[in-house]
Design an enzyme around this catalytic site. Structure first.
Site, short mmCIF file in Angstrom:
data_model
loop_
_atom_site.label_atom_id
_atom_site.label_comp_id
_atom_site.label_asym_id
_atom_site.label_seq_id
_atom_site.Cartn_x
_atom_site.Cartn_y
_atom_site.Cartn_z
N GLY A 1 21.58 0.89 51.91
CA GLY A 1 21.31 1.82 50.68
C GLY A 1 19.88 2.06 50.79
O GLY A 1 19.03 1.22 50.85
N GLN B 1 12.72 -2.30 51.32
CA GLN B 1 13.89 -3.46 52.10
C GLN B 1 14.18 -2.70 53.43
O GLN B 1 14.29 -3.30 54.40
CB GLN B 1 15.10 -3.86 51.29
CG GLN B 1 16.16 -4.37 52.03
CD GLN B 1 17.39 -4.96 51.25
OE1 GLN B 1 16.92 -6.06 50.56
NE2 GLN B 1 18.37 -4.50 50.99
N HIS C 1 28.07 0.39 47.01
CA HIS C 1 28.50 -0.20 48.41
C HIS C 1 29.43 0.35 49.05
O HIS C 1 29.84 0.42 50.39
CB HIS C 1 28.81 -1.80 47.99
CG HIS C 1 27.68 -2.54 47.24
ND1 HIS C 1 27.89 -2.84 46.00
CD2 HIS C 1 26.67 -3.14 47.84
CE1 HIS C 1 26.91 -3.58 45.74
NE2 HIS C 1 26.12 -3.81 46.74
N VAL D 1 23.32 6.15 45.38
CA VAL D 1 24.60 6.53 44.72
C VAL D 1 24.42 6.44 43.35
O VAL D 1 23.79 5.47 42.72
CB VAL D 1 25.95 5.64 45.16
CG1 VAL D 1 27.11 6.22 44.26
CG2 VAL D 1 26.10 5.85 46.55
N LEU E 1 30.39 -5.63 43.90
CA LEU E 1 30.35 -4.53 44.56
C LEU E 1 30.53 -3.39 43.81
O LEU E 1 31.35 -3.59 42.49
CB LEU E 1 31.55 -4.45 45.69
CG LEU E 1 31.34 -5.35 46.99
CD1 LEU E 1 32.61 -5.09 47.87
CD2 LEU E 1 30.18 -5.31 47.69
N SER F 1 23.63 -0.04 40.53
CA SER F 1 23.25 -1.37 40.81
C SER F 1 23.99 -2.51 40.33
O SER F 1 24.43 -2.47 39.09
CB SER F 1 21.45 -1.53 40.29
OG SER F 1 21.09 -2.91 40.27
N SER F 2 24.03 -3.51 41.11
CA SER F 2 24.93 -4.80 40.65
C SER F 2 24.00 -5.34 39.36
O SER F 2 24.80 -5.89 38.42
CB SER F 2 24.85 -5.99 41.48
OG SER F 2 25.47 -5.36 42.85
N ARG F 3 23.02 -4.97 39.02
CA ARG F 3 21.96 -5.55 37.84
C ARG F 3 22.30 -4.78 36.64
O ARG F 3 21.93 -5.25 35.65
CB ARG F 3 20.71 -5.77 38.28
CG ARG F 3 20.44 -6.83 39.27
CD ARG F 3 19.01 -7.24 39.48
NE ARG F 3 19.14 -8.52 40.10
CZ ARG F 3 18.40 -8.81 41.34
NH1 ARG F 3 17.76 -7.93 41.60
NH2 ARG F 3 18.45 -10.16 41.83
O1 PAF Z 1 20.53 -5.54 49.74
C1 PAF Z 1 20.95 -6.44 49.49
O2 PAF Z 1 22.27 -6.46 48.93
C2 PAF Z 1 20.75 -7.87 50.28
O3 PAF Z 1 19.22 -7.92 50.26
C3 PAF Z 1 20.99 -8.01 51.65
C4 PAF Z 1 20.59 -6.67 52.70
C5 PAF Z 1 22.52 -7.83 51.67
C6 PAF Z 1 20.36 -9.19 52.34
O4 PAF Z 1 21.12 -10.23 51.70
#
Ligand code: PAF
Length: 280
Positions: free
Chosen positions: A148, A154, A37, A177, A33, A186-188
């Protein structure tokens, strides 16, 4: 803050909220997170009496050569952040809880929206996202679920699935954000070396360049896309796409229609793929 691990206790906790005449906001995540998030959780709090966050690294949305095993899982840090943000419960299931070994696989696909952009690069990814999100929504039946806007495709796919499956949840998109310098959180981002971190800034700058041109009256997609490409190249980023699309259908747009268009970028910085976008 409660930690829910299995379906039965989660259903029971949900039923208790309903019995108390209260509402639930759900924030599905894969953990690791960051402030992005947490902003989703705080947004959820504005719309419901309770906010739950789910942490589940969903194997079904990773391809065989993707980073499922490498995906960061700092669970204790994540739980601390949730507590601090006032999250009421975290749903933290094992893989076998979400996908029991004896369960029959069910596929949910939104082919019209998944055929392009991330779809061909990540076969099976969106079917995996739909499956897990549908399960999370069916299990918790939240009044709202917050997603987000960074993962724009997505978001559109989840919205379409939610409507088609007649789920009772309202999907709430939340603006991207950003770091102070503009990089989308981003987590990445944690995979970026200091030099890559500087170059990654080219993505938000490309969107700035596109937006500036649009604000000056430019409507040609070719011109807007060219401006993005030039900025990305100047930052030595490998471009997967830098494209103008219709916000709803994600179909390529030849002309910018203010209020209906979105610029989408995916570029690779070293081995890290970064996504960003801007509604125009
Ligand atoms: O965006 C994400 O973190 C993932 O694709 C999600 C929506 C939690 C589904 O695993």
């Amino acid at each position: 803050m409660f930690i829910l691990r299995c379906a039965e206790e989660t259903r029971a906790a949900r039923a208790a909220i309903r019995r108390a005449g209260q509402t639930l906001a759900l924030v599905p995540t894969m953990g690791a997170l960051h402030e992005g998030h947490i902003a989703l959780a705080l947004e959820g709090k504005k719309h419901a009496g309770h906010v739950w966050l789910t942490i589940f690294v969903n194997p079904m949305q990773f391809g065989p050569h993707e980073d499922f095993h490498k995906y960061p899982r700092p669970v204790e840090d994540d739980l601390a952040r949730c507590r601090e943000a006032g999250v009421d419960a975290v749903f933290l299931p094992e893989v076998a809880t979400m996908y029991p070994p004896n369960a029959t696989e069910v596929k949910i696909e939104v082919p019209d929206l998944a055929k392009d952009l991330e779809g061909p690069v990540r076969p099976g990814h969106f079917a995996g996202v739909c499956r897990v999100v549908a399960k999370l929504l069916a299990l918790t039946l939240p009044e709202v679920a917050v997603f987000g806007m960074k993962d724009y495709q997505q978001l559109r796919i989840i919205e379409a699935m939610n409507v088609d499956l007649m789920l009772p949840t309202r999907i709430l998109p939340h603006p991207i954000v950003r770091e102070a310098d503009g990089l989308a959180k981003s987590s990445r981002n944690r995979y970026l070396s200091p030099n890559e971190r500087l170059r990654a800034l080219g993505i938000s700058r490309a969107l700035d360049a596109c937006e500036k041109l649009a604000q000056s009256g430019e409507t040609s997609a070719a011109v807007l896309e060219d401006a993005m490409v030039r900025t990305l190249v100047a930052h030595a980023l490998a471009i997967d796409y830098a494209t103008l699309r219709d916000r709803q259908t994600l179909a390529p747009a030849e002309t910018l229609v203010p209020g209906q268009s979105v610029a989408l970028i995916t570029a690779r910085c070293g081995t890290t793929r970064l996504l960003d976008n801007r509604e125009l």
